[in-house]
Design an enzyme around this catalytic site. Structure first.
Site, PDB file in Angstrom:
ATOM      1  N   ASP A   2      10.278   0.356  -3.311  1.00  0.00           N
ATOM      2  CA  ASP A   2       8.934   0.145  -3.719  1.00  0.00           C
ATOM      3  C   ASP A   2       8.867  -0.046  -5.020  1.00  0.00           C
ATOM      4  O   ASP A   2       8.791   1.024  -5.896  1.00  0.00           O
ATOM      5  CB  ASP A   2       8.062   1.194  -3.274  1.00  0.00           C
ATOM      6  CG  ASP A   2       7.692   1.230  -1.660  1.00  0.00           C
ATOM      7  OD1 ASP A   2       7.508   0.088  -1.071  1.00  0.00           O
ATOM      8  OD2 ASP A   2       7.863   2.138  -1.066  1.00  0.00           O
ATOM      9  N   LYS A  43       3.228  -7.454   1.382  1.00  0.00           N
ATOM     10  CA  LYS A  43       2.374  -6.494   2.070  1.00  0.00           C
ATOM     11  C   LYS A  43       1.099  -6.297   1.458  1.00  0.00           C
ATOM     12  O   LYS A  43       0.697  -6.786   0.394  1.00  0.00           O
ATOM     13  CB  LYS A  43       3.372  -5.043   1.558  1.00  0.00           C
ATOM     14  CG  LYS A  43       3.168  -4.720   0.102  1.00  0.00           C
ATOM     15  CD  LYS A  43       4.011  -3.368  -0.038  1.00  0.00           C
ATOM     16  CE  LYS A  43       3.888  -2.869  -1.382  1.00  0.00           C
ATOM     17  NZ  LYS A  43       4.717  -1.509  -1.539  1.00  0.00           N
ATOM     18  N   HIS A  44       0.132  -5.591   2.387  1.00  0.00           N
ATOM     19  CA  HIS A  44       0.427  -4.898   3.619  1.00  0.00           C
ATOM     20  C   HIS A  44      -0.315  -6.047   4.596  1.00  0.00           C
ATOM     21  O   HIS A  44      -1.474  -5.918   4.870  1.00  0.00           O
ATOM     22  CB  HIS A  44      -0.124  -3.695   3.560  1.00  0.00           C
ATOM     23  CG  HIS A  44       0.405  -2.660   2.506  1.00  0.00           C
ATOM     24  ND1 HIS A  44      -0.058  -2.872   1.279  1.00  0.00           N
ATOM     25  CD2 HIS A  44       1.351  -1.900   2.420  1.00  0.00           C
ATOM     26  CE1 HIS A  44       0.305  -2.073   0.618  1.00  0.00           C
ATOM     27  NE2 HIS A  44       1.299  -1.375   1.125  1.00  0.00           N
ATOM     28  N   ARG A  65      -3.583  -1.947  -7.300  1.00  0.00           N
ATOM     29  CA  ARG A  65      -2.208  -2.702  -7.229  1.00  0.00           C
ATOM     30  C   ARG A  65      -2.102  -4.057  -6.712  1.00  0.00           C
ATOM     31  O   ARG A  65      -1.027  -4.697  -6.499  1.00  0.00           O
ATOM     32  CB  ARG A  65      -1.452  -1.875  -5.740  1.00  0.00           C
ATOM     33  CG  ARG A  65      -1.452  -0.409  -6.206  1.00  0.00           C
ATOM     34  CD  ARG A  65      -1.193   0.497  -5.104  1.00  0.00           C
ATOM     35  NE  ARG A  65      -0.024   0.255  -4.244  1.00  0.00           N
ATOM     36  CZ  ARG A  65       0.271   0.552  -2.750  1.00  0.00           C
ATOM     37  NH1 ARG A  65      -0.399   1.316  -2.448  1.00  0.00           N
ATOM     38  NH2 ARG A  65       1.305   0.295  -2.472  1.00  0.00           N
ATOM     39  N   HIS A  98      -2.243   5.932   4.621  1.00  0.00           N
ATOM     40  CA  HIS A  98      -1.374   6.918   4.777  1.00  0.00           C
ATOM     41  C   HIS A  98      -1.811   8.188   5.458  1.00  0.00           C
ATOM     42  O   HIS A  98      -0.924   8.968   5.889  1.00  0.00           O
ATOM     43  CB  HIS A  98      -0.793   7.307   3.175  1.00  0.00           C
ATOM     44  CG  HIS A  98      -0.050   6.551   2.390  1.00  0.00           C
ATOM     45  ND1 HIS A  98      -0.629   5.501   1.668  1.00  0.00           N
ATOM     46  CD2 HIS A  98       1.088   6.299   2.281  1.00  0.00           C
ATOM     47  CE1 HIS A  98       0.145   4.855   1.106  1.00  0.00           C
ATOM     48  NE2 HIS A  98       1.528   5.498   1.502  1.00  0.00           N
ATOM     49  N   ASP A 130       5.440  -0.720   7.688  1.00  0.00           N
ATOM     50  CA  ASP A 130       5.048   0.091   6.974  1.00  0.00           C
ATOM     51  C   ASP A 130       5.609   1.332   7.169  1.00  0.00           C
ATOM     52  O   ASP A 130       6.080   1.498   8.613  1.00  0.00           O
ATOM     53  CB  ASP A 130       3.533   0.380   6.269  1.00  0.00           C
ATOM     54  CG  ASP A 130       3.236   0.750   4.957  1.00  0.00           C
ATOM     55  OD1 ASP A 130       4.388   1.315   4.389  1.00  0.00           O
ATOM     56  OD2 ASP A 130       2.302   0.641   4.509  1.00  0.00           O
ATOM     57  N   ARG A 149       9.429   3.164  -8.767  1.00  0.00           N
ATOM     58  CA  ARG A 149      10.585   4.151  -8.454  1.00  0.00           C
ATOM     59  C   ARG A 149      11.536   4.371  -9.659  1.00  0.00           C
ATOM     60  O   ARG A 149      12.021   5.412  -9.991  1.00  0.00           O
ATOM     61  CB  ARG A 149      11.393   3.905  -7.174  1.00  0.00           C
ATOM     62  CG  ARG A 149      10.496   3.793  -6.115  1.00  0.00           C
ATOM     63  CD  ARG A 149       9.550   4.926  -5.874  1.00  0.00           C
ATOM     64  NE  ARG A 149       8.915   4.369  -4.532  1.00  0.00           N
ATOM     65  CZ  ARG A 149       7.767   5.135  -4.383  1.00  0.00           C
ATOM     66  NH1 ARG A 149       7.140   6.051  -5.062  1.00  0.00           N
ATOM     67  NH2 ARG A 149       6.922   4.624  -3.137  1.00  0.00           N
TER      68      ARG A 149
END
Length: 394
Positions: free
Chosen positions: A126, A220-221, A191, A233, A303, A134
Site C-alpha cells: 500500500d 481501490k476501494h 486519501r 476496518h 481488501d 510503507r
C-alpha cells in the site's frame, strides 16, 4: 475512456461522462459504412496464454485454491514470507513491519521470497503516499498535494513512486485511491485524489499512466468508499446511493482508471443496499457490474479479508466461509494481512485451501469459476517475466 456499458444506461450517466469522454453518436449504417474486407491471417500464438494453459493443466485443485491467496507475515526476516510462497500462495503483501532501514535491504528481502522464475510471486504494498505509505524513503507527493495540482503532477508523482517500488522488487501497488468525496469528515477524505468525480477521474487515470511499465496498478476501494460513511476496518460502511446515482458519481473514477489500463481492482467491504445488501467484496452483483458495465477484465482482489472478522458481526466470523463467498462472488485474489500467529483468527493456508476445495467439491463454487480466477492470477504473474524469457519458453 469508454462509457459504462449497460442495457439501459440513464441519460444522467451520459451527461456525467461528457466531461471525461463525451457521448459520441452511433455511426451511420448502410453500404457506405460497411467494413472493408482485409486478408485473413492466422492469429499469432500468445506465449503467455500457452504457458498459463500448460501450468494449469499440471495443478491440483488444492494448488489452484492456494494460488488465489495473497498473504502477509510480519517482520524483516524473509523466512516466514518464503514459507507462504512455498505453501503455494500467489502473492505477498508487505506492511510497515516488513520495512528495513534501507532500499538495498528491502531488495534483498523481496529477492529472497521468490521461488518460481517462470511465475514470480506477486509482491504488493500500500504505497499511496501521504497518509498511507510503507517506504520511509518515499518523498513523492501524496493526495493532499495532488488534489490541488493538475493531473500531470499526479502522473509524475506516481511514476516516481512506482520506480522506487520497482527498484526494490515490489511489483503491485495498492496505491491508487479511486474513491471520491468532498466531505472532510469522511474516513477516506485525506486519501482521495479529487473532491468530485471528474477531478478524481483525471488524477486516477494520470496515476495509472505514471505507474505503467514499472508496477501493476490497483484501483481501490470499489465501488467507492467516499459514499459510504464509516471505517471499513471496523464495520461494513453503508452507502445510500441508487445504482443510477452510483453510475453518475463514484463509478466515474473507476471507469477512468480501468480505461487507463489498471491491472487490478480492489473491492471494498462496503455495502450499497439499493444494489446488494452484501459488502461488495462478497457481492456477485457488484462483480457483475465491474465486469460487464465497466468492462474490467483484470484481477479482482479483495481488501484485507480479516477486516470482515474485525467488525465483530457474526455473519463474518468464519474465515473459511468468507473466502468461499468472495470467490463465489467473483474475486480472483484474496488478501490477508496476517499476524505472526494466524490461528488467532482461525486462519491457516491449509484451512483456507480446504474451505475452497470443499466448496468446489460440493458444486457451490464451480470448477470454471475457480479456473477463471487461477488463469487471471497466473497471467498476471507470468506477465512479470521479461518478454524475451517468455518467448524462449524458459
Amino acid at each position: 475512456m469508454h462509457v459504462i456499458r449497460t442495457a439501459a444506461m440513464p441519460l444522467i450517466l451520459c451527461a456525467a461522462l461528457v466531461g471525461v469522454t463525451g457521448c459520441a453518436p452511433t455511426a451511420p449504417s448502410g453500404p457506405s459504412s460497411a467494413p472493408t474486407a482485409s486478408p485473413r491471417h492466422p492469429a499469432a500464438a500468445d506465449p503467455v496464454a500457452e504457458w498459463v494453459d500448460q501450468r494449469m493443466s499440471q495443478l491440483s485443485i488444492e494448488q489452484k485454491a492456494a494460488s488465489l491467496l495473497m498473504l502477509h507475515a510480519p517482520g524483516t526476516d524473509p523466512a516466514p514470507l518464503r514459507a507462504l510462497v512455498d505453501a503455494g500462495v500467489s502473492g505477498l503483501i508487505l506492511m510497515g513491519d516488513n520495512m528495513p532501514a534501507t532500499p538495498p535491504e528491502l531488495s534483498a528481502l523481496t529477492e529472497a521470497v521468490q521461488a518460481d522464475a517462470e511465475a514470480p510471486v506477486l509482491v504488493g504494498i500500500d504505497e499511496e503516499g501521504g497518509e498511507v505509505q510503507r517506504l520511509p524513503w518515499d518523498d513523492s507527493a501524496g493526495a493532499e498535494q495532488l488534489r490541488a495540482a493538475p493531473p500531470p503532477v499526479a502522473q509524475e508523482a506516481f511514476g516516481s513512486r512506482a520506480a522506487a517500488l520497482s527498484a526494490v522488487g515490489v511489483d503491485v501497488n495498492f496505491g491508487i485511491v479511486a474513491d471520491v468525496t468532498a466531505d472532510p469528515a469522511s474516513f477516506i477524505a485525506g486519501r482521495v485524489l479529487g473532491g468530485d468525480p471528474h477531478a478524481a477521474a483525471d488524477r486516477v487515470a494520470a496515476a495509472v499512466a505514471g505507474e505503467r511499465g514499472a508496477v501493476l496498478s490497483t484501483l481501490k476501494h470499489f465501488p467507492g468508499h467516499g459514499a459510504a460513511p464509516g471505517d471499513s476496518h471496523a464495520s461494513v460502511p453503508t452507502a445510500p446511493l441508487t445504482i443510477d446515482e452510483w453510475r453518475a458519481g463514484p463509478a466515474i473514477p473507476f471507469a477512468a482508471g480501468i480505461d487507463a489500463g489498471a491491472e487490478l481492482v480492489m473491492t471494498g467491504h462496503l455495502a450499497y443496499p439499493a444494489v446488494d445488501a452484501a459488502p461488495a467484496s462478497l457481492s456477485p452483483e457488484w462483480h457483475r457490474i465491474l465486469r460487464e458495465e465497466l468492462g474490467f477484465d483484470g484481477v479482482v482482489v479483495t481488501d484485507d479479508m480479516l477486516m470482515l472478522q474485525h467488525n465483530g458481526l457474526p455473519e463474518y466470523a468464519d474465515a473459511g466461509e468468507n473466502a468461499v463467498r468472495a470467490v463465489e462472488a467473483g474475486s480472483d485474489l484474496l488478501l490477508y494481512v496476517l499476524p505472526a500467529d494466524p490461528s488467532e483468527f482461525g486462519i491457516s493456508v491449509e484451512g483456507l485451501v480446504g474451505s475452497l476445495v470443499a466448496a468446489v467439491g460440493s458444486g457451490r463454487v464451480s470448477a470454471q469459476r475457480l479456473d477463471d480466477a487461477v488463469e487471471r492470477v497466473l497471467t498476471l504473474r507470468r506477465g512479470l517475466v521479461s518478454p524475451s524469457d517468455v518467448g524462449s519458453g524458459e
